[in-house]
Design an enzyme around this catalytic site. Structure first.
Site, short mmCIF file in Angstrom:
data_model
loop_
_atom_site.label_atom_id
_atom_site.label_comp_id
_atom_site.label_asym_id
_atom_site.label_seq_id
_atom_site.Cartn_x
_atom_site.Cartn_y
_atom_site.Cartn_z
N HIS B 82 0.72 -1.11 0.12
CA HIS B 82 0.14 0.02 0.12
C HIS B 82 0.75 1.38 -0.06
O HIS B 82 2.03 1.32 0.74
CB HIS B 82 -0.89 -0.04 1.35
CG HIS B 82 -2.19 1.03 1.22
ND1 HIS B 82 -2.20 2.06 1.18
CD2 HIS B 82 -3.49 0.71 0.93
CE1 HIS B 82 -3.06 2.77 1.22
NE2 HIS B 82 -3.96 1.85 1.04
N GLY B 163 5.23 21.82 11.06
CA GLY B 163 6.20 20.97 11.28
C GLY B 163 7.51 21.14 10.35
O GLY B 163 7.13 22.08 9.12
N PRO B 168 11.58 13.12 9.25
CA PRO B 168 12.28 12.27 10.33
C PRO B 168 11.88 10.68 9.49
O PRO B 168 11.22 10.47 8.87
CB PRO B 168 11.44 12.46 11.34
CG PRO B 168 10.03 13.06 10.89
CD PRO B 168 10.33 13.54 9.40
N ALA B 170 9.83 8.83 10.91
CA ALA B 170 8.67 8.61 11.08
C ALA B 170 7.83 8.96 10.04
O ALA B 170 6.49 9.13 9.82
CB ALA B 170 7.98 9.27 12.39
N GLY B 171 8.57 9.77 9.01
CA GLY B 171 7.76 10.18 7.75
C GLY B 171 7.00 11.23 8.02
O GLY B 171 6.95 12.06 8.93
#
Lengths: 297, 297
Positions: B82, B163, B168, B170-171
């Site tokens: 996905h 942001g 990062p 964590a995308g």
């Protein structure tokens, strides 16, 4: 699924708001119970109160209102147009969601017993909770009213289900269980009230129609249109869509169209979900698919 | 009326149940929030979680899951079928009851800002919350996925709404608001799948039908019947009854009847009440007439 029971007690006081306030105060102090509505009729000298909640809370609130009404209302002093036999005249428990009629019958028995034992008030179980067929009908139970019941209660046939066979000044109370009633009106695109009357006669129980349907044909002044005004007393037996479709079909016989319909006051969600299910031909639908039901779990 | 918001975050982890458990734990500890569903797909390596509650609780639960996912999921190590760009890939807020789309847009902005500021994760507002038209579409926002976005995020056009313009491990996360989706299937009394396909084409947005309708014609093996399988992405724009009636009319053109329909999974009550209202021609009906709504107040 959260269990929800409605209770609609009727009190023999419709003129002194301070009395009603004290009775309502008994309801709002019970956790898990919500006061939905109350209305007083001075000529009837009677008030109708509606509250809703979980079974445990509704039982407690019902008992506390009966207790308070017995303290504050003296039937020897009461006059009004509406028939009555007690300070609290009737206490019906009504299953709304996640509760069966049998559970509401049990609630009626439990609260009825407590009223009889703790308050010394004669209690008659009625409607779905009736202990014998002739007591299903409230008018039968209340026959003679407070004044007549003073002596009639001594007859074995009129002995109460709970409490003494003797009438205190708070009178007697009918405690029972019944399905939710949906007040449903269908407006016709005609001013000919006789068409609405003929259709009302065709669907109502009193003239051979559905036993749980009450209906009248009337004319609405503001719009000059005929209306079939209906009490759907058991929407599981006769759902709204069936009432609507039959009225539509009967009206068509006179070349008259159904204009629209309206629900007066409150309805259980189920009555409307059932209508959606019928028309959309929904298969395998369960109430737990409704997001709002999930948060109530 | 109780305010109810649904949130359906997608996380880039579908293989390690212990990770999902830790994320779910963030939801169940928030008061006023209920975890409704979660499912993980190992080949997608992705999990979809559904929870429901009051706006305040849902915002907090959403933020806490994003925080936990950022601690536990490393996109440099992530592979799956996905498309994805972040540990928490998408966070849509969905108005269910007593809440407007605008309020859900505000929720998306508030939670998005907090994710950007407190967690240092780039956030893109999407769908109804999008800050510019081209960001309404999730596929556009996610273009290039995690790997491609590492450099693309430096381009002014791809700068996040909140942001850092730097990815990062964590995308990045898409945070938005959208109407509730109702998965609605209509079964035809025929085995000719091409009829279902023609009808699907007639109603879906991608071929000139309703923009908020997605539809396919398929054959159900078990019953050997054709089905129009539909995503009703905005039932206020295109209500269920309209979908049902159009499919019925189009099917009749081929001499085919609609057999029945089904709702898959969850639906807001309103989608069904609207259908009842249409067919019963209900006038002046308000949701507060529904008993269950009253107890939620």
């Amino acid at each position: 699924m959260a269990q929800l029971v409605e209770c609609v007690p009727n009190f023999s006081e419709g003129r002194r708001p301070e009395i009603i306030r004290e009775i309502l105060a008994q309801i709002v102090q019970v956790k898990g119970v919500k006061l939905l509505d109350h209305s007083s009729d001075p000529s009837h000298n009677r008030s109708v109160v509606t509250f809703l909640g979980d079974p445990q809370g509704v039982k407690e609130a019902a008992f506390q209102t009966v207790k308070k009404a017995a303290e504050l209302i003296d039937l020897d002093q009461h006059q009004g147009e509406h028939p009555r036999m007690g300070a609290t005249d009737v206490v019906p428990f009504i299953p709304v969601s996640g509760v069966s009629m049998e559970e509401c019958v049990d609630m009626a028995r439990e609260v009825g017993k407590r009223i009889g034992t703790e308050l010394g008030i004669p209690v008659y179980l009625y409607e779905a909770a009736a202990s014998r067929p002739e007591r299903k009908n409230l008018a039968q139970v209340r026959k003679g009213q407070y004044e007549g019941l003073k002596t009639a209660i001594k007859e074995p046939d009129r002995h109460p289900d709970f409490g003494p066979a003797e009438l205190p000044r708070a009178g007697a109370t009918a405690v029972g269980a019944r399905p939710p009633l949906v007040a449903y009106n269908i407006n016709l695109d005609t001013d000919r009230v006789e068409i609405a009357q003929t259709i009302a006669k065709a669907i109502r129980g009193s003239s051979g129609g559905f036993p749980s349907i009450k209906a009248l044909g009337i004319r609405i002044e503001e719009t000059n249109r005929a209306q079939v005004t209906i009490n759907v007393c058991n929407y599981r037996e006769v759902p709204l869509h069936r009432v609507f479709e039959i009225v539509k079909t009967e009206a068509a016989r006179y070349g008259v169209q159904v204009l629209n319909s309206e629900i007066v006051g409150l309805t259980p969600m189920e009555a409307l979900i059932d209508a959606a299910g019928f028309y959309l031909r929904l298969e395998n639908f369960a109430e737990k698919q409704i997001l709002e039901k999930r948060i109530m779990e």
